[in-house]
Write a protein that holds these residues in place. Structure first.
Motif, PDB file in Angstrom:
ATOM      1  N   LEU A   1       0.824  -1.194   0.000  1.00 46.48           N
ATOM      2  CA  LEU A   1       0.000   0.000   0.000  1.00 46.48           C
ATOM      3  C   LEU A   1       0.866   1.256   0.000  1.00 46.48           C
ATOM      4  O   LEU A   1       2.019   1.230   0.423  1.00 46.48           O
ATOM      5  CB  LEU A   1      -0.932  -0.006   1.202  1.00 46.48           C
ATOM      6  CG  LEU A   1      -1.869  -1.212   1.285  1.00 46.48           C
ATOM      7  CD1 LEU A   1      -2.809  -1.084   2.473  1.00 46.48           C
ATOM      8  CD2 LEU A   1      -2.644  -1.394  -0.010  1.00 46.48           C
TER       9      LEU A   1
ATOM     10  N   ASN B   1       1.135   3.986   1.714  1.00 45.92           N
ATOM     11  CA  ASN B   1       1.733   4.552   2.927  1.00 45.92           C
ATOM     12  C   ASN B   1       2.779   3.642   3.578  1.00 45.92           C
ATOM     13  O   ASN B   1       3.389   4.024   4.569  1.00 45.92           O
ATOM     14  CB  ASN B   1       0.657   4.871   3.957  1.00 45.92           C
ATOM     15  CG  ASN B   1      -0.159   6.084   3.583  1.00 45.92           C
ATOM     16  OD1 ASN B   1       0.368   7.054   3.031  1.00 45.92           O
ATOM     17  ND2 ASN B   1      -1.448   6.055   3.869  1.00 45.92           N
ATOM     18  N   TRP B   2       2.953   2.475   3.033  1.00 45.95           N
ATOM     19  CA  TRP B   2       3.909   1.540   3.630  1.00 45.95           C
ATOM     20  C   TRP B   2       5.350   1.944   3.330  1.00 45.95           C
ATOM     21  O   TRP B   2       5.631   2.632   2.354  1.00 45.95           O
ATOM     22  CB  TRP B   2       3.678   0.127   3.103  1.00 45.95           C
ATOM     23  CG  TRP B   2       2.399  -0.496   3.560  1.00 45.95           C
ATOM     24  CD1 TRP B   2       1.362   0.109   4.211  1.00 45.95           C
ATOM     25  CD2 TRP B   2       2.011  -1.854   3.361  1.00 45.95           C
ATOM     26  NE1 TRP B   2       0.364  -0.795   4.437  1.00 45.95           N
ATOM     27  CE2 TRP B   2       0.735  -2.011   3.930  1.00 45.95           C
ATOM     28  CE3 TRP B   2       2.619  -2.966   2.769  1.00 45.95           C
ATOM     29  CZ2 TRP B   2       0.053  -3.231   3.929  1.00 45.95           C
ATOM     30  CZ3 TRP B   2       1.956  -4.170   2.760  1.00 45.95           C
ATOM     31  CH2 TRP B   2       0.678  -4.297   3.335  1.00 45.95           C
TER      32      TRP B   2
ATOM     33  N   ARG C   1       6.960  -1.920   6.862  1.00 45.25           N
ATOM     34  CA  ARG C   1       6.267  -1.160   7.892  1.00 45.25           C
ATOM     35  C   ARG C   1       4.906  -0.772   7.324  1.00 45.25           C
ATOM     36  O   ARG C   1       4.824  -0.002   6.363  1.00 45.25           O
ATOM     37  CB  ARG C   1       7.050   0.088   8.279  1.00 45.25           C
ATOM     38  CG  ARG C   1       6.397   0.873   9.410  1.00 45.25           C
ATOM     39  CD  ARG C   1       7.157   2.139   9.700  1.00 45.25           C
ATOM     40  NE  ARG C   1       6.590   2.831  10.853  1.00 45.25           N
ATOM     41  CZ  ARG C   1       6.883   4.076  11.181  1.00 45.25           C
ATOM     42  NH1 ARG C   1       7.737   4.769  10.448  1.00 45.25           N
ATOM     43  NH2 ARG C   1       6.324   4.629  12.227  1.00 45.25           N
ATOM     44  N   ARG C   2       3.866  -1.311   7.915  1.00 50.02           N
ATOM     45  CA  ARG C   2       2.514  -1.104   7.398  1.00 50.02           C
ATOM     46  C   ARG C   2       1.900   0.149   7.999  1.00 50.02           C
ATOM     47  O   ARG C   2       0.980   0.072   8.824  1.00 50.02           O
ATOM     48  CB  ARG C   2       1.659  -2.323   7.694  1.00 50.02           C
ATOM     49  CG  ARG C   2       2.165  -3.605   7.047  1.00 50.02           C
ATOM     50  CD  ARG C   2       1.192  -4.724   7.275  1.00 50.02           C
ATOM     51  NE  ARG C   2       1.600  -5.960   6.624  1.00 50.02           N
ATOM     52  CZ  ARG C   2       0.731  -6.828   6.119  1.00 50.02           C
ATOM     53  NH1 ARG C   2      -0.554  -6.591   6.178  1.00 50.02           N
ATOM     54  NH2 ARG C   2       1.171  -7.934   5.567  1.00 50.02           N
ATOM     55  N   SER C   3       2.410   1.284   7.595  1.00 50.40           N
ATOM     56  CA  SER C   3       1.882   2.542   8.109  1.00 50.40           C
ATOM     57  C   SER C   3       0.500   2.806   7.532  1.00 50.40           C
ATOM     58  O   SER C   3       0.270   2.607   6.344  1.00 50.40           O
ATOM     59  CB  SER C   3       2.827   3.679   7.734  1.00 50.40           C
ATOM     60  OG  SER C   3       4.112   3.476   8.277  1.00 50.40           O
ATOM     61  N   ARG C   4      -0.403   3.319   8.359  1.00 49.13           N
ATOM     62  CA  ARG C   4      -1.753   3.645   7.891  1.00 49.13           C
ATOM     63  C   ARG C   4      -1.791   5.039   7.286  1.00 49.13           C
ATOM     64  O   ARG C   4      -2.653   5.343   6.466  1.00 49.13           O
ATOM     65  CB  ARG C   4      -2.749   3.548   9.044  1.00 49.13           C
ATOM     66  CG  ARG C   4      -2.932   2.145   9.572  1.00 49.13           C
ATOM     67  CD  ARG C   4      -4.004   2.087  10.644  1.00 49.13           C
ATOM     68  NE  ARG C   4      -4.194   0.739  11.143  1.00 49.13           N
ATOM     69  CZ  ARG C   4      -5.092   0.422  12.077  1.00 49.13           C
ATOM     70  NH1 ARG C   4      -5.855   1.349  12.601  1.00 49.13           N
ATOM     71  NH2 ARG C   4      -5.193  -0.821  12.478  1.00 49.13           N
ATOM     72  N   VAL C   5      -0.880   5.881   7.732  1.00 53.84           N
ATOM     73  CA  VAL C   5      -0.798   7.242   7.227  1.00 53.84           C
ATOM     74  C   VAL C   5       0.665   7.509   6.873  1.00 53.84           C
ATOM     75  O   VAL C   5       1.558   6.732   7.213  1.00 53.84           O
ATOM     76  CB  VAL C   5      -1.280   8.270   8.266  1.00 53.84           C
ATOM     77  CG1 VAL C   5      -2.752   8.047   8.587  1.00 53.84           C
ATOM     78  CG2 VAL C   5      -0.454   8.190   9.541  1.00 53.84           C
ATOM     79  N   ARG C   6       0.877   8.635   6.207  1.00 53.59           N
ATOM     80  CA  ARG C   6       2.257   9.004   5.899  1.00 53.59           C
ATOM     81  C   ARG C   6       3.017   9.156   7.211  1.00 53.59           C
ATOM     82  O   ARG C   6       2.570   9.837   8.128  1.00 53.59           O
ATOM     83  CB  ARG C   6       2.293  10.321   5.123  1.00 53.59           C
ATOM     84  CG  ARG C   6       1.941  10.167   3.667  1.00 53.59           C
ATOM     85  CD  ARG C   6       2.057  11.478   2.931  1.00 53.59           C
ATOM     86  NE  ARG C   6       1.819  11.313   1.514  1.00 53.59           N
ATOM     87  CZ  ARG C   6       1.780  12.302   0.642  1.00 53.59           C
ATOM     88  NH1 ARG C   6       1.976  13.548   1.065  1.00 53.59           N
ATOM     89  NH2 ARG C   6       1.577  12.073  -0.629  1.00 53.59           N
ATOM     90  N   SER C   7       4.158   8.530   7.286  1.00 55.94           N
ATOM     91  CA  SER C   7       4.916   8.510   8.533  1.00 55.94           C
ATOM     92  C   SER C   7       6.380   8.784   8.261  1.00 55.94           C
ATOM     93  O   SER C   7       6.879   8.489   7.164  1.00 55.94           O
ATOM     94  CB  SER C   7       4.786   7.143   9.206  1.00 55.94           C
ATOM     95  OG  SER C   7       3.445   6.802   9.432  1.00 55.94           O
TER      96      SER C   7
ATOM     97  N   ASN D   1       6.494  -4.536  10.578  1.00 56.78           N
ATOM     98  CA  ASN D   1       5.501  -5.585  10.802  1.00 56.78           C
ATOM     99  C   ASN D   1       5.871  -6.925  10.172  1.00 56.78           C
ATOM    100  O   ASN D   1       5.595  -7.978  10.733  1.00 56.78           O
ATOM    101  CB  ASN D   1       4.153  -5.136  10.235  1.00 56.78           C
ATOM    102  CG  ASN D   1       3.741  -3.772  10.735  1.00 56.78           C
ATOM    103  OD1 ASN D   1       3.999  -2.742  10.109  1.00 56.78           O
ATOM    104  ND2 ASN D   1       3.116  -3.741  11.896  1.00 56.78           N
TER     105      ASN D   1
END
Length: 126
Positions: free
Chosen positions: A28, A30-31, A98-104, A114
């Motif tokens: 995805l 944001n990952w 890293r399964r970020s949900r938002v921009r990180s 993860n």
């Protein structure tokens, strides 16, 4: 969920190695994808990371100017080109997600990632 890594092996100091890692599920936007490494008797340390959306990169100081991380969106693959290898680069290299949900922002902490691949050994002889 699987991360399938390839590459690695034995190389002489000053040589080059290319690692590749393919994710089994669509990555995805944001990952983050990246690589950690663990030398014998040491902790796992981040080597490099890349944002999937923009392709922004992060490098550990120890590899800046020698390693290049890149992504192939169509193939769901992240690559790590390692040039100018040193004996200190000898380690097991792990592909991570890293399964970020938002921009990180980038994280250098292993617990923020993860998914982990099985690891591939890179040995640099002097």
């Amino acid at each position: 969920v699987q991360l399938q890594a390839s590459g690695g092996g034995l190389v002489q100091a000053g040589g080059s190695v290319r690692l590749s890692c393919t994710h089994s599920v669509p990555i995805l936007s944001n990952w983050h994808m990246g690589w950690f490494r663990q030398a014998p008797g040491q902790e796992r340390d981040i080597v490099a990371a890349i944002t999937w959306r923009e392709g922004k990169t992060y490098y550990a100081d120890s590899v800046k100017g020698r390693f290049t991380i890149s992504r192939d969106v169509a193939r769901n693959t992240v690559n790590l080109q390692m040039n100018g290898l040193k004996p200190d680069d000898t380690a097991v290299y792990y592909c991570v997600t890293r399964r970020s949900r938002v921009r990180s922002p980038f994280s250098s902490f292993a617990y923020d990632y993860n998914d982990w691949g099985q690891g591939t050994l890179v040995t640099v002889s002097s």
